[in-house]
Design an enzyme around this catalytic site. Sequence first.
Site, PDB file in Angstrom:
ATOM      1  N   ASP A  43       0.010 156.019  29.057  1.00  0.00           N
ATOM      2  CA  ASP A  43      -0.273 155.958  30.500  1.00  0.00           C
ATOM      3  C   ASP A  43      -0.293 157.375  31.047  1.00  0.00           C
ATOM      4  O   ASP A  43       0.740 158.038  31.104  1.00  0.00           O
ATOM      5  CB  ASP A  43       0.799 155.133  31.206  1.00  0.00           C
ATOM      6  CG  ASP A  43       0.589 153.649  30.950  1.00  0.00           C
ATOM      7  OD1 ASP A  43       1.531 152.979  30.506  1.00  0.00           O
ATOM      8  OD2 ASP A  43      -0.547 153.180  31.185  1.00  0.00           O
ATOM      9  N   ASP A 185      -2.391 144.962  31.442  1.00  0.00           N
ATOM     10  CA  ASP A 185      -1.373 146.003  31.559  1.00  0.00           C
ATOM     11  C   ASP A 185      -0.495 145.724  32.774  1.00  0.00           C
ATOM     12  O   ASP A 185      -0.991 145.647  33.894  1.00  0.00           O
ATOM     13  CB  ASP A 185      -2.081 147.368  31.733  1.00  0.00           C
ATOM     14  CG  ASP A 185      -1.136 148.544  31.699  1.00  0.00           C
ATOM     15  OD1 ASP A 185      -1.621 149.672  31.543  1.00  0.00           O
ATOM     16  OD2 ASP A 185       0.092 148.348  31.840  1.00  0.00           O
TER      17      ASP A 185
HETATM   18  C1  DX5 Z   1       1.737 150.603  35.118  1.00  0.00           C
HETATM   19  C2  DX5 Z   1       2.296 150.951  33.765  1.00  0.00           C
HETATM   20  C3  DX5 Z   1       3.134 149.786  33.231  1.00  0.00           C
HETATM   21  C4  DX5 Z   1       3.689 150.037  31.875  1.00  0.00           C
HETATM   22  C5  DX5 Z   1       4.227 148.750  31.293  1.00  0.00           C
HETATM   23  O1  DX5 Z   1       0.958 151.677  35.546  1.00  0.00           O
HETATM   24  O2  DX5 Z   1       1.214 151.214  32.899  1.00  0.00           O
HETATM   25  O3  DX5 Z   1       2.287 148.666  33.149  1.00  0.00           O
HETATM   26  O4  DX5 Z   1       2.751 150.553  31.052  1.00  0.00           O
HETATM   27  O5  DX5 Z   1       5.503 148.587  31.791  1.00  0.00           O
HETATM   28  P1  DX5 Z   1       6.067 147.201  32.305  1.00  0.00           P
HETATM   29  O6  DX5 Z   1       6.194 146.267  31.105  1.00  0.00           O
HETATM   30  O7  DX5 Z   1       7.403 147.560  32.858  1.00  0.00           O
HETATM   31  O8  DX5 Z   1       5.103 146.708  33.329  1.00  0.00           O
HETATM   32 ZN    ZN Z   2      -1.495 151.524  31.052  1.00  0.00          ZN
END
Ligand code: DX5
Ligand code: ZN
Length: 230
Positions: A43, A185
């Site tokens: 990310d 996601d």
């Molecule tokens: C949002 C992030 C989250 C992360 C996943 O921008 O990209 O989605 O990767 O984390 P959780 O499982 O806590 O949503």
């Molecule tokens: Zn992501």
Amino acid sequence: MADPTQPRGPGKLAPSLMCADFRCLEADIRALEAAGCEYMHFDIMDGSFVPNFTLGPDICRAVRRMTETPFDIHLMVVRPEEHIARFEPRPGDCVAIHAEACVHLQRTLRLIRDGFGARPMVALNPATPLDVLDYVLDDLDGVLVMAVNPGFAGQRLIPGAIRKIAALRDRLDRSGYAHVEIEVDGNVSPENARLMRDAGADLFVAGSSGLFLPGVPIPEAAARLRAAIA
Ligand code: DX5
Ligand code: ZN
């Protein structure tokens, strides 16, 4: 050409490394490999498209030295076309750019495919309608559906995201694009993953909701998620 009447292959896992334990990142990477995770999800945030900063090119380069697993690079940045090269995408990697952040979406998707041999993906924020995909379906290999507003781990699923995944799968299958994968996601817990899978998701970004859980070894958490997306 994929046949929409045939069952889709098993769901795949893309661990969100922003949620990994950076005190022992290589150990986490080894455990994720042992759990058969199909991609490593990065990310990337610029503090402008989303109000946060996370990973950058240096950590990508370091992880490249730790694993052969393909990368799934999620650019939550404005003008992504200016930054893709910095992450040195390779054939087999996925690169997701946000439709909301890219003025020349079709040209940038072609850059990912023709310039780097990587798999182009369009990422959509929760409020963005599917129509933005209509004239780039030939230029992408997948669509990343945000189930939360991008920027932070630990958020709750936006319920409309499940309906959006189902509508996208139906639209792709009915228009000859059954080969286009759907990645999801955000808040991918075992319970949500089941709903997302039933709606038509193929690739699951696994973070603090379902894979990096305090006191739960990665292999155990990964097995639970796998069972939910089989
Ligand atoms: C949002 C992030 C989250 C992360 C996943 O921008 O990209 O989605 O990767 O984390 P959780 O499982 O806590 O949503
Ligand atoms: Zn992501």
